[in-house]
Structure formats: structure tokens, C-alpha cells
Write an enzyme that holds these catalytic residues in place. Sequence first.
Site, PDB file in Angstrom:
ATOM      1  N   CYS A 118      33.261  23.440  35.397  1.00 53.62           N
ATOM      2  CA  CYS A 118      33.611  24.768  34.874  1.00 53.62           C
ATOM      3  C   CYS A 118      32.363  25.649  34.953  1.00 53.62           C
ATOM      4  CB  CYS A 118      34.138  24.668  33.443  1.00 53.62           C
ATOM      5  SG  CYS A 118      32.946  23.968  32.268  1.00 53.62           S
ATOM      6  N   ALA A 119      32.169  26.530  34.012  1.00 55.45           N
ATOM      7  CA  ALA A 119      30.996  27.408  34.039  1.00 55.45           C
ATOM      8  C   ALA A 119      29.773  26.729  33.443  1.00 55.45           C
ATOM      9  CB  ALA A 119      31.282  28.713  33.289  1.00 55.45           C
TER      10      ALA A 119
END
Length: 667
Positions: free
Chosen positions: A633-634
Site C-alpha cells: 500500500c502507501a
Amino acid sequence: MEKILIIGGVAAGATAAAKARRLSPDAHITMLEAGPDISFANCGLPYYIAGDIDSRSKLILQSPESFNEQYQVEVHINTVVEAIDKENKQVLTLNSENGQKRTFEYTKLILAQGGRPIQPDVPGAVADHVFSLWTLEDMDKIDNHLKNNDPKTAVVVGGGFIGLEMVEALVKRGLKVHVVEKMQHVMPLMEAETAGFITRELHAFGVGIHTETAVIKINANSVELDNGKTLEADMVLLSVGVRPTLQLAKDAGLAIGEAGGLLVNDKLQTSDPDIFAAGDMVEIEHRVNGKKVRIPLAGPANRQGRIAAENALGGNHSYKGSIGTSVVRVFDAVAGSTGLSLKQARAAGIDADAVVVHKEHHTSYYPGAETVSVMLIFDKKTGVVLGGQTAGYKGADKRLDVIATACATQLTVSDLADIDFAYSPPIGTANDAMNMAAYAAENKMSGYGPSILVSDIDDYIETKEQIIVLDIRDVFAHQKSKMNGAHHLPLEMLQPNLDRIPKHIAILVYDETGKKGHQAVRTLIGAGCKEVMNISGGNTSLQRHAAAVGFRNINMLPLPIGKKSIGEKVMEETETNKNISAQELKRLVIDVRTPGEFRSGAFPDAINIPLDDLMQGKCDLGDNSEREIIVYCASGARSAYAQQVLMSRGFSNVTNGGGISAMMARY
């Protein structure tokens, strides 16, 4: 019986008349206005031209008849005051319509003549297609020209408040518009990076910007600039400043102050104790540094009108001065300033500094979050707030008002850090942008979080023989826009690479907004680096400063500006992998971010299955429970959750790849 005579009938004058009547039911109150209108909303004129205000009558707050009916004030329009006889306490007037001369007596006189737009001495400036905007009559002339002559191009001379509001208005009326500003950037009273936010918005709407240049000639269909350029212009709007209306006061022998305005004391009395003054024509004390200044704004003018009326009727109300809070909206962008700018503070001899933060105006997980920017200016020794500037699409005005309050009450950055601001996910954040700015200021003052403003980078670089710049953003952000020559080292990869970083060379660090940059600075200091500074505001501030004035010693690859048009905004996005089937890939890489995040840049051959969809089973990952699956993800937080979800469903070979930067580095 008191005879209150007021010269000027718009903001300060009309307010003074109304206040005087509320204070005294018996006083004889007379208002003299040189123009045809009183008490109109002059701040609303550009928005009528733009079409935002659909009825001209909404701008007329009072007529002479309604004002007299409501307040029992005798109003005379088209009445020019030619002279003040201080000894006999009377004024001589001329009616500009019929030529009639008349004398009015007073016991107390209030001057509220305001100012007039400066008329530049340029050939062609008095042509029929050249306008200024100050009165309803000016507005009508512009509106009629637009309707009757159907101009296609316009040049606005002056990039201040009225100038930029008129740029927007003319674009909304379908014109191609250029703005010409003699100073380094539009909105010259603001810091360059704040002005850069407005600059990028103007560019997005196709507005041409020409700075550090001036108009030297106005032709029938064009203007000529002193840099040799010629711009097409079917109409021209002049907005180069306002000059106070002082001739009457000068002729009467009233004292003029050092800032060029009519001199008044804290009771708003002129050098004649029976003559008071208010509004754009007076000079007042700046509440932050005590200097005499002229601040031609509607808010101070209205407050001064009230106080002048009160004191003319025997009151003892002191005007504390102004902090010059002002804000502008240009298309969708809002920017404002209050108190002293950093340039003003340093020019005044104050040991001032500033920090910049960019933060969501409400929680990022609630729909509609927009970044709001805060520059907080403070005294380095005491921490007292001296001023500030804000910018954003939402929430900039709220934070500006907080800084204005801090300036007026001499709060310190530590006071701001401890304030509880209103919080609910759709409204704010648990740590507001104002809290974060105060934290950053405290860290800078204490040395815990050393940082440098983008406006100081050029000077700083010139003092160093060697310097290292680290860009700690992810690879996609780095590819889109960057400082040329910066070393790219994502934050997630900083710790493993500390041994490669020289400890004796000055290091500048930047991320997107400055928040992660602070973390990187603490890591580098902990590793023994001797001189490390975070670029305050990160790449966002770098981009804005570059757009406004550029740099001498660094070269920025600019962030692309998405084109916008009235009623429709199209933002540029980078399309990445789409429609790749999970069944086709031997090693399955799943990006669990939102579709918007995925479009901004993704790992090669990754498929996008947002965490919410993954949790709800809205995907077909096949029957091979032993296949290799990598989730990311981030930052690694959502992917850790995704790993648990997949393993609970029987997939045994699931790896959390962490954040996008870690993924790009590891695989």
C-alpha cells in the site's frame, strides 16, 4: 445640539452616520457624497461582472431615501466639498449636477473620503476601452462594454486583489486574459510561495502572467510592455493601486503622516480636535510593530467609522490599529495574509523566522479532504506570532483568522500549539494545521527540528562549498517533479543506507509536504550528520516558489499543471496497469490502495484490489492457495491488514511488501 457632518458616504462614512444616529437620537446628521451612490458593496463589484451576483440591486445597501428613512440622516449625493472653514466650522460645497453652491455647518466633522484608483501616466490610458473599477458607475461601464462590444481579449494591469478578482471575472465572461504585474510575482504583499499557489491556479485556467514588467503604451487592440512584448487586448483594466483622497484635508491644513495618509490619533482625531477621519484616507498604527501604515481594507474602514462617530459625540473609544488581514479567492484557490510578512518583519529589524506546513483541512479518510497550507511567522527569541499566510481550496480562511487572533493578542507559538480547535472528521483533524505549524515552529526554535524556508535556499546554498539534497519521496512522486541534482532515497530506504551518507557535508532533505522530512532529519542527526535541514513545506513549497519567482541556484522539474475551465476541472493523472487478470500472473502483486492512489503510480504488473474490496471478497484470486502473493500500500499499514485477511482465507504464501517505495527498492 450636535451637528455631525460626514464627508463620504460609502464604507466608513455610512457606518459613521448609522452609528451616530444610534448613539444620539437628537443630533443633526448630514452626509455629503461626491458620487451618485452611497452605501454600496464595492467589494462585490467584480463578482457582479463575473455573473456570480445576478442582480445589480443586491449591491445597493442603501439609497439616500432609505438611509434617511431608517436613520434620519440628511444625505446629499453628487455634492463635492470644495473647502473646509475650520474657524467657522463650515464647509463649502458644489453640486456637480446643477452647479449649485451651498454651505453646511458642523460642530463635529468626520472625513471619510476614502481613496481613488491610481491612473498611470501611460499613452492610451484614457481610451474608451480602458477601465478601472471602484464605483457602481465603473462597474456599469465595464459590464456594458462586455455586452455591447463582445471583446475577446483583455489585459489586467496589476496583480493585486482587485486585479486578480477581475481576471477571474473576465475569464468567466469568456475572454482570454493576461495579467501584467510590475513586481516579482502576483499578490506582491504575500510571500512568493503563497503567491505561487495563486500563480498555478491562474495558469490552470489559461491566464497569461507577465511579471517584473510594465505597460508602456495602450493601443486600440493591444498593449505594449517594457520588455518588448505586445499583448492582444480588446479591453484593459487598470488596477495598480489606490491613492488616498487628501487634497481637501491638505487645503484645510490638516497634518499628513509619514505613511502618506491623513494623520489621526488613537481617537481618530485629526490635528483639528473637532475633525475626525476614518477609512482608506487615514494612516493608522500597525498592531504588530507599531509602525504608521495605510491599510485600505473594508473591515478596518467600517470599524474606524463606528469609533469616529462615537468619539465625535463625546466618546473615549481608542482604535487599537489594524493587523491588515486580507484574503482573496481566485477561481477555486484561496490565499490570505495577516500581520507582518516575513519580508516586512525582517525589514523592520525583527529577528523573525517562519515555518510552513501543508495538511488536510479535514481528516483524509473523510471524502473531500483538501490540503490547506499555513505559513506561521514568529519572533525567534520570544516565539510571539508576528503574522502568517494561508492557502488552499478549503479551510484557508479559518486558519488565517486564527493567526490574526494570535497576532492581535500577542500569542506565542507555544500558545497556539496548546489550543483545542474544533474537530470532527468532516470538519477538521485531531491535530489541526495550526497545531502542526506551531509544533514545527517550536521544533525550529529549540533546534530539535532544523528547517529552512524555500525563500532562503538560494542564499544558504551560496554559503556552502558542498551540499547534498535528499529527495525522500516515493519513486513516482520523484519522477513527476523534483529538484534536479537531488539524490533520490525514499524514507523507507534511509535507515539501511545511512552508512553511505557523508556526515560532514551539509544536507537538505525534502519530501512532499515537510512532515516526513522532519522524521528523516531526526534519523540523520541521530546517525551523526553534522548539519541537516528539512526544507519547510517540502516539494509543495518548492513548486510554488518556483512558479512565482524561480530560484537562482537550483533547477526544479515542475509539477504538471492540470488544465481547468469554468464549470469543469480536469486534473492530470498517470494511468498505470489496468485490467490485468489475477489468473494470468504466476506471482501475484496486489496494490490495496484506492483506485485514485493506484492511478498516481504503481508497482509494475500489480493489480489494484482496494482493501475494502479484498475484505468483502470482491475478487477472484484462483484456487492455488500456495501461490506467491505480495501485498503493498502507501505505508505498509493497510497491506499488513490485507496479509492477515488473505492468510485467514487459506493463502499460505503471502508477503507484506510494505509501502510503495519499499516495494520498488526490494523487488
